[in-house]
Scaffold this active site. Structure first.
Site, short mmCIF file in Angstrom:
data_model
loop_
_atom_site.label_atom_id
_atom_site.label_comp_id
_atom_site.label_asym_id
_atom_site.label_seq_id
_atom_site.Cartn_x
_atom_site.Cartn_y
_atom_site.Cartn_z
N ARG A 114 -14.77 -0.73 8.11
CA ARG A 114 -15.67 -0.57 9.25
C ARG A 114 -16.21 -1.92 9.69
O ARG A 114 -16.60 -2.74 8.87
CB ARG A 114 -16.83 0.36 8.87
CG ARG A 114 -16.30 1.72 8.45
CD ARG A 114 -17.36 2.77 8.29
NE ARG A 114 -16.72 4.00 7.86
CZ ARG A 114 -17.37 5.12 7.54
NH1 ARG A 114 -18.71 5.14 7.59
NH2 ARG A 114 -16.71 6.20 7.17
N ARG A 144 -23.58 -1.31 2.38
CA ARG A 144 -22.93 -1.41 3.70
C ARG A 144 -21.93 -2.55 3.70
O ARG A 144 -22.27 -3.70 3.91
CB ARG A 144 -24.02 -1.63 4.77
CG ARG A 144 -23.56 -1.43 6.21
CD ARG A 144 -24.72 -1.51 7.19
NE ARG A 144 -25.71 -0.49 6.91
CZ ARG A 144 -25.64 0.78 7.32
NH1 ARG A 144 -24.61 1.16 8.05
NH2 ARG A 144 -26.57 1.65 7.00
N GLU A 161 -27.87 7.91 1.89
CA GLU A 161 -26.69 8.74 2.13
C GLU A 161 -25.53 8.35 1.21
O GLU A 161 -25.18 7.18 1.08
CB GLU A 161 -26.24 8.58 3.59
CG GLU A 161 -24.98 9.38 3.90
CD GLU A 161 -24.41 9.07 5.29
OE1 GLU A 161 -25.16 8.61 6.16
OE2 GLU A 161 -23.21 9.31 5.47
N SER A 182 -21.38 12.90 3.49
CA SER A 182 -21.66 13.58 4.75
C SER A 182 -20.57 14.62 4.92
O SER A 182 -19.39 14.30 4.90
CB SER A 182 -21.61 12.55 5.88
OG SER A 182 -22.08 13.11 7.07
N ARG A 219 -21.17 3.37 -3.18
CA ARG A 219 -22.57 3.78 -3.26
C ARG A 219 -22.85 4.54 -4.55
O ARG A 219 -23.98 4.52 -5.06
CB ARG A 219 -22.94 4.64 -2.04
CG ARG A 219 -23.03 3.79 -0.77
CD ARG A 219 -23.52 4.56 0.43
NE ARG A 219 -23.57 3.68 1.60
CZ ARG A 219 -24.04 4.05 2.80
NH1 ARG A 219 -24.48 5.30 3.00
NH2 ARG A 219 -24.06 3.20 3.80
#
Length: 425
Positions: free
Chosen positions: A262, A277, A349, A352, A390
């Site tokens: 990303r 991130r 988070e 999802s 994560r």
RNA sequence: GGAAAGUUGGCAGAGUGGUAAUGCAGCGGACUCGAAAUCCGCCGAGCGGGGGUUGACCUCGUGCACGGGUUCAAAUCCCGUACUUUCCUCCA
């Protein structure tokens, strides 16, 4: 992509729902009038084409009989040019309609709370309690650098910021985690394990909804139409693109470990340290293709599958339902799983899980024949099970000890070759 | 990277300008106690409109990998693109 007929026939309702997702009213009004205009012209041109077909058949007859057909041919020249003009107009309108429809997000399910942003998300449940420490818990990057299992500096040197090296037992821990996740999904939850392509073409990116609207979020390979996948959802969901399945093939469960790439454009300054991130991270993804009746049951099961991983790892988490304003583009309903991160004193988070209903299948043309042999659009679901990086962060922080060592969660010990602790050498 | 061939309905497979053969499969029927075989009939995706019902249906357009062009008319001719296969080259 929304079904044009649905939009047309339930315009007021659709409009109200899309407004809760941040779509502007005038865009929708334009959309409707373009569609109206298009259909009017379509009726005209189809009549002309029907006429042309009839006369062309007559011309063929005359030609075969070696009779003069010049009059009819001349007339058809005129009709042909009228058709051409109308066709061009329709094509132009079509393009405008597409430009809008490609950027309209999915309709939220009725059960989704209406809201503006993440502040309006609704907590569903919590599992376990945040651990209490007799010392000040450190952020995972400090723990990791002291143990020499993550190297952010050299990641930045070799690639840039937001890249990292896992090293030694750090790499081993990452591998243990994703093997554990894959084994659980495959052997306990019934998913089929896949290793998908990590670069996909434009049609696939369109199929799952990343393109055309979110091009700036991805890494595009130069001089090709290939994109590095931002999630394995893309290759897994597109597996059945442009296919009509039999009902026996449904539901299909896929799981895959893959890196996710990303660009993180627009998130400068956020989560600049640690594993939260990055431009590249591993994720175990779950994807389901279902019929249009059972997808919400399947969503609940998928969330449980993700929760099962966290429970087995004994990591405290909570489940929230995203509100209309915070949901992703393709989702009709989304649950986020948030894991406890002690050093930040908050939930972050880690998964999802979304039901996209038939939004992606309209784009990707994933369909099936129901018991009446009628072609139906499939429903697609995707969820992280889980974001591996994560998870590493959560384990390092929740399982840290005062002496700087980290205890390995019980369920991972076999995957770590029996090792129970990561200690400073 | 070089060369050649190919891309037609669920599958196989014809079709070089006049509007998609045929076979298999599928569906219905006959024969049969039943089935197989045989015989008769039907059926070719999908997409988009219109009318109607509310999701029985009727009708039109489109559709021969995709996008353009030529023509009264294109699966058929021309141009471009993608993909597949084979051979050569290279390579984990």
């Amino acid at each position: 992509m929304l079904d044009m007929k649905v939009v047309r026939q339930n315009f007021t309702d659709v409009k109200a729902k899309l407004l809760t997702r941040g779509v502007k009213a005038e865009v929708l009004d334009t959309f409707l009038s373009l569609d109206e205009n298009r259909r009017q012209k379509l009726v005209k041109v189809e009549e002309l084409k029907k006429y042309r077909n009839t006369v062309s058949a007559e011309i063929a007859q005359l030609k075969r009989a070696k009779t003069d057909a010049a009059a009819k041919i001349n007339e058809m020249k005129e009709v042909g040019s009228q058709i051409k003009v109308l066709d061009e107009q329709i094509q132009e309108i079509d393009q405008q309609v597409k430009d809008i429809s490609y950027t309209l997000p999915n309709l939220p399910n009725d059960a989704v709370p209406v809201g503006k942003d993440e502040a309006d998300n609704v907590e569903v449940r919590r599992w376990s309690k945040a651990p209490t420490f007799t010392f000040e818990p450190k952020p995972h990057w400090e723990i990791a650098e002291e143990l020499d299992i993550l190297d952010f500096e050299r990641g930045a040197k070799v690639s840039g910021s937001r890249f990292v090296y896992y090293k030694g037992l750090g790499a081993r821990l990452e591998r243990a985690i994703y093997n554990f996740m894959l084994d659980t999904h495959v052997y306990e939850h019934g998913y089929t394990e896949m290793i998908p392509p990590y670069a996909v073409n434009e049609a696939s990116m369109f199929g799952t909804g990343q393109f055309p609207k979110f091009k700036e979020d991805v890494f595009q390979l130069e001089n090709s139409n290939l994109t590095l996948i931002p999630t394995a959802e893309v290759p897994l969901t597109n597996y059945y693109r442009d296919e009509i399945l039999t009902q026996e093939q449904l539901p299909t469960y896929f799981t895959a470990l893959s890196p996710s790439f990303r660009s993180e454009a627009g998130s400068a300054g956020r989560d600049t340290r640690g594993l939260i991130r990055l431009h590249q991270f591993n994720k175990v993804e779950m994807v389901k293709i279902t019929d249009n009746q059972t997808s919400y049951d399947e969503l609940e099961k998928m969330v449980q599958n993700a929760e099962d991983i966290l429970q087995k790892l004994k990591l405290p988490y909570r489940v929230i339902t995203l509100c209309t304003g915070d949901m992703g583009f393709s989702a009709a309903k989304t649950y986020d799983l948030e894991v406890w991160i002690p050093a930040q004193d908050m939930y972050r988070e880690i998964s999802s899980c979304s039901n996209c209903e038939d939004f992606q299948s309209h784009r990707a043309m994933i369909r099936y024949r129901d018991e009446n042999e009628k072609v139906q659009y499939a429903h697609t679901l995707n969820g992280s099970g889980l974001a591996v990086g994560r998870t590493v962060a959560a384990i390092l922080e929740n399982y840290q000890n005062e002496d700087g060592s980290v205890t390995i969660p019980e369920v991972l010990v076999p995957y770590m070759g029996g090792q129970r602790k990561i200690v400073k050498i």
